[in-house]
Design a protein around this motif. Structure first.
Motif, mmCIF file in Angstrom:
data_model
loop_
_atom_site.group_PDB
_atom_site.id
_atom_site.type_symbol
_atom_site.label_atom_id
_atom_site.label_comp_id
_atom_site.label_asym_id
_atom_site.label_seq_id
_atom_site.Cartn_x
_atom_site.Cartn_y
_atom_site.Cartn_z
ATOM 1 N N ALA A 5 46.009 38.392 40.263
ATOM 2 C CA ALA A 5 47.222 38.177 39.976
ATOM 3 C C ALA A 5 47.684 37.012 40.732
ATOM 4 O O ALA A 5 48.359 36.873 41.705
ATOM 5 C CB ALA A 5 48.102 39.461 40.539
ATOM 6 N N ASP A 8 52.055 34.328 42.425
ATOM 7 C CA ASP A 8 53.095 35.264 42.676
ATOM 8 C C ASP A 8 54.526 34.353 42.653
ATOM 9 O O ASP A 8 55.453 34.888 42.237
ATOM 10 C CB ASP A 8 53.045 36.144 43.595
ATOM 11 C CG ASP A 8 51.795 37.191 43.359
ATOM 12 O OD1 ASP A 8 51.332 37.740 44.287
ATOM 13 O OD2 ASP A 8 51.458 37.198 42.223
ATOM 14 N N ARG A 180 51.666 35.674 36.538
ATOM 15 C CA ARG A 180 50.442 36.007 37.022
ATOM 16 C C ARG A 180 49.703 36.298 35.801
ATOM 17 O O ARG A 180 49.833 36.427 34.637
ATOM 18 C CB ARG A 180 50.563 37.314 37.694
ATOM 19 C CG ARG A 180 51.267 38.399 36.847
ATOM 20 C CD ARG A 180 51.637 39.905 37.669
ATOM 21 N NE ARG A 180 52.723 39.307 38.695
ATOM 22 C CZ ARG A 180 52.845 39.813 39.820
ATOM 23 N NH1 ARG A 180 51.920 40.529 40.306
ATOM 24 N NH2 ARG A 180 53.926 39.481 40.575
#
Length: 255
Positions: A5, A8, A180
């Motif tokens: 991910a 952020d 993400r």
């Protein structure tokens, strides 16, 4: 396996027509440069006088191309497309259905734009060196910027190399959002083993324009590097790409 991910904090909110007011970016947009070279060779039609063409480069380039199939509507359609999508690069990343929401009944224009975008990417891909000396090869960077630099959601592309650093294949991985992307490392390594690849180059985009690696970017990269070592696959580099900037994890000494 861990999920990925990245970025952020980079954000990804899209502001309409933001790049139209930034000529330092638009003039070096790969899509714009490609379109300009095409229309200059293919058409003697001049939509704007030279001084206006320079001032409104994005609109001029796009209008010149549209004029091939819709000369009477070229300026209007060009302006409406750029008002909606902000830049030629971002427009090329949209679906034909999204283009038609702006173009209305001008289906031939949508087909022309999508075909030209595909040709642009094929042309850049053909210019990639058969043997990549490094992940920061200029041809590779330009190709990746054109392919994913203007995307509004994060994606990852992986370049698979043989033992002589020749490009075997490339593939897109993960499901992304503006902030993400989620990628299973095992899916990348599984494909590498299927191709009998000896090395990989990772690349993902940051729609927000920030090329600083996030903590999750770094954690993922170090994790997949460990897995690569176990499988005797070399992680050559991990690149972060935007439409006009890039950074290399190897140059940053992260890997």
């Amino acid at each position: 396996m861990r999920s990925f991910a990245p970025n952020d904090s980079a954000g990804g909110s899209y502001r309409k027509a933001a790049r139209r007011n930034d000529p330092s970016k638009s003039l070096y947009d790969h899509a714009n440069r490609f379109f300009l070279s095409v229309v200059d060779r293919a058409s003697g039609r001049h939509i704007l006088p030279p001084e206006k063409a320079e001032e409104h480069r994005d609109g001029y380039v796009l209008a010149q191309l549209i004029a091939v199939v819709a000369p009477d509507e070229a300026l209007r359609l060009s302006n409406e497309l750029l008002d909606e999508f902000g830049s030629i690069g971002r427009m090329l990343g949209e679906s034909e259905a999204a283009l038609l929401r702006v173009l209305g009944t001008h289906g031939a224009v949508a087909c022309l734009l999508k075909a030209t975008g595909k040709f642009m990417l094929a042309n850049l891909h053909d210019q990639l060196p058969r043997k990549l000396i490094s992940g920061t090869d200029r041809g590779l960077i330009e190709y990746l910027q054109a392919r994913m630099g203007s995307r509004t959601t994060e994606i990852m592309r992986v370049m698979f190399l043989d033992s002589s650093n020749r490009l075997l294949s490339e593939q897109e991985f993960g499901a992304g959002s503006p902030q993400r992307i989620f990628v299973q490392p095992r899916s990348i390594l599984k494909r590498a083993l299927e191709l009998d690849a000896s090395g990989i180059i990772l690349a993902h985009n940051h729609p927000g324009g920030n090329v600083t690696p996030s903590k999750s970017d770094i954690d993922f990269t170090r994790s997949i590097k460990t897995l690569c070592l176990e499988l005797e696959i070399r992680l050559h580099d991990h690149l972060i790409i935007t439409n006009d900037r890039w950074t290399s994890f190897r140059k940053l000494k992260i890997i």
